[in-house]
Motif scaffolding. Structure first.
Motif, short mmCIF file in Angstrom:
data_model
loop_
_atom_site.label_atom_id
_atom_site.label_comp_id
_atom_site.label_asym_id
_atom_site.label_seq_id
_atom_site.Cartn_x
_atom_site.Cartn_y
_atom_site.Cartn_z
N ILE A 135 3.18 -3.57 0.42
CA ILE A 135 4.06 -2.88 -0.25
C ILE A 135 3.17 -1.75 -1.10
O ILE A 135 4.26 -0.83 -1.08
N SER A 136 2.65 -2.16 -0.99
CA SER A 136 1.21 -1.16 -1.66
C SER A 136 0.84 -0.31 -0.43
O SER A 136 0.83 0.84 -1.06
N THR A 137 0.53 -0.55 0.38
CA THR A 137 0.50 -0.22 1.53
C THR A 137 1.44 1.21 1.87
O THR A 137 1.04 2.18 2.31
N ALA A 138 2.64 0.97 1.45
CA ALA A 138 4.33 1.53 1.55
C ALA A 138 3.95 2.97 0.63
O ALA A 138 4.22 3.77 1.26
N ALA B 296 1.20 3.36 -0.74
CA ALA B 296 0.51 4.96 -0.84
C ALA B 296 0.62 5.97 0.49
O ALA B 296 0.19 6.71 0.20
N ALA B 297 1.32 5.59 1.16
CA ALA B 297 2.17 6.01 2.38
C ALA B 297 3.42 7.22 1.34
O ALA B 297 3.06 7.99 1.67
N LEU B 298 3.94 6.97 1.09
CA LEU B 298 5.19 7.49 0.53
C LEU B 298 5.49 7.95 -0.52
O LEU B 298 5.80 8.77 -1.57
N GLY B 299 4.36 7.37 -1.30
CA GLY B 299 3.98 7.99 -2.61
C GLY B 299 4.82 7.49 -4.00
O GLY B 299 6.13 6.32 -3.54
N GLY B 300 4.09 7.84 -5.40
CA GLY B 300 4.54 7.01 -5.96
C GLY B 300 5.79 7.02 -6.07
O GLY B 300 6.22 6.15 -7.68
N SER B 301 6.62 7.73 -6.55
CA SER B 301 7.82 8.43 -7.03
C SER B 301 8.50 7.44 -5.50
O SER B 301 9.84 7.23 -6.61
N SER B 302 8.24 6.62 -4.81
CA SER B 302 9.00 5.39 -4.06
C SER B 302 9.59 4.73 -5.23
O SER B 302 8.83 3.72 -5.46
N ASN B 303 11.49 3.93 -4.46
CA ASN B 303 11.50 3.32 -5.41
C ASN B 303 11.39 1.88 -4.92
O ASN B 303 11.25 1.91 -3.63
N ALA B 304 11.97 0.41 -5.16
CA ALA B 304 11.94 -0.74 -4.47
C ALA B 304 12.59 -0.52 -3.68
O ALA B 304 12.26 -1.35 -2.17
N VAL B 305 13.71 -0.10 -3.30
CA VAL B 305 14.44 -0.48 -2.02
C VAL B 305 13.64 -0.01 -0.63
O VAL B 305 13.72 -0.47 0.63
N GLU B 306 12.96 1.50 -0.60
CA GLU B 306 12.11 1.95 -0.44
C GLU B 306 11.32 1.06 0.23
O GLU B 306 11.52 1.10 1.59
N LEU B 307 10.26 1.15 -0.51
CA LEU B 307 8.98 0.33 -0.72
C LEU B 307 10.03 -1.26 0.60
O LEU B 307 8.58 -2.12 0.77
N VAL B 308 10.25 -1.48 0.14
CA VAL B 308 10.31 -3.33 0.45
C VAL B 308 11.14 -2.31 1.94
O VAL B 308 10.68 -3.54 3.43
N ALA C 194 7.60 -1.87 3.94
CA ALA C 194 6.91 -3.34 4.17
C ALA C 194 7.58 -4.08 4.93
O ALA C 194 6.80 -4.42 5.53
N ALA C 195 9.15 -3.90 5.91
CA ALA C 195 8.94 -4.63 7.02
C ALA C 195 8.67 -3.83 8.10
O ALA C 195 8.36 -4.64 9.30
N ALA C 196 9.24 -2.16 7.65
CA ALA C 196 8.79 -1.76 9.26
C ALA C 196 7.01 -2.07 9.74
O ALA C 196 6.56 -2.17 10.11
N LEU C 197 5.99 -1.60 8.35
CA LEU C 197 4.81 -2.14 8.50
C LEU C 197 4.70 -3.28 9.36
O LEU C 197 3.73 -3.43 10.50
N ARG C 198 4.99 -4.43 8.35
CA ARG C 198 4.98 -6.22 9.27
C ARG C 198 5.43 -5.82 10.69
O ARG C 198 4.99 -6.81 11.23
#
Length: 259
Positions: free
Chosen positions: A126-129, A131-143, A146-150
């Motif tokens: 989620i931290s990597t996500a 950093a890539a998407l920006g600090g305005s991204s919400n939890a749904v987007e980050l999860v 994170a699944a895509a990164l994994r």
């Protein structure tokens, strides 16, 4: 299984078996149904869901985390998870998905080490996500990211997706990207096809339909990479004609007339 390292140095799979070492539920099929459900909810759930997708949730308090974990975890595991959540949320990682991951481990009777490892791994992705998407991204987007990164998606693909959709919610394209990887489409092919569609302004509804068609093709025996590539090319052709995008001869809703 082949692997590669992202710009954060973490090793991720690029296809084949689910990545190991993440405990329970953190492989390539992590949360596949949940991600598709989030995408559908974003499209069909009305104003409430759309607002939740567009706006970041308030940061939960330590008391909220403690209450959510409750008696589901033994005292040492609960303390370890609370410390981990406290340290990562201070860096901007949302607490909710980390607590959910810990509770998932409790429901599966996972040992303490596996629960802490899974929560720590999710926090890193989620931290990597973020950093890539920006600090305005919400939890749904980050999860979803994170699944895509994994699954092996490169964080540069996330940056490109954000550039394609500046100021717009990303939960649907991210969920589709993660789901393609979970369906067996190699990460590079999944990234390329999704970006080829978002780059020309494909709507969320069309992305969800595209994902369903790819999954149907895979279900009847098509190679995953070929299914994704051919369906993306077909969608672009149907919408834009031979121009391949909104700047070409064809535009969405106005296919080029044929003699």
């Amino acid at each position: 299984m082949s692997t590669r390292r992202g710009s954060d140095g973490a090793q991720r799979s690029t296809g084949g078996e689910a990545p190991r070492g993440m405990g329970f539920g953190m492989g390539r099929r992590m949360g596949r149904g949940t991600l598709v459900g989030l995408a559908a909810a974003a499209l069909l759930g009305g104003g409430t869901v759309r607002r939740a997708v567009a706006q970041p949730a308030p940061t939960p308090t330590a008391a909220w985390v403690r209450e959510r974990l409750g008696e589901r975890l033994d005292a040492p595991t609960r303390a370890a998870v609370e410390r981990l959540v406290d340290s990562t949320t201070a860096a901007g990682v949302p607490a909710e998905p980390l607590v959910d991951k810990a509770l998932e481990g409790a429901s599966k009777r996972a040992p303490r080490e596996a629960i802490v490892r899974a929560v720590r791994g999710l926090a890193a992705d989620i931290s990597t996500a973020r950093a890539a998407l920006g600090g305005s991204s919400n939890a749904v987007e980050l999860v979803a990211a994170a699944a895509a990164l994994r699954g092996g998606v490169d964080d540069e693909a996330l940056r490109r997706l954000r550039r394609d959709r500046v100021g717009q919610p990303l939960v649907v394209p991210l969920a589709v990207l993660a789901d393609l990887v979970a369906s067996g489409v190699p990460a590079d092919d999944a990234s390329r096809t999704v970006l080829s569609l978002t780059g020309v302004g494909i709507a969320d509804e069309q992305l969800v339909a595209f994902r369903r068609e790819v999954e149907r093709d895979i279900g009847i025996g098509a190679p995953p990479a070929a299914a994704a590539t051919l369906r993306a090319e077909s969608l672009r052709l149907n919408l834009f004609g031979d121009g391949g995008g909104p700047s070409g001869p064809g535009r969405p809703g106005s296919r080029r007339q044929r003699p």
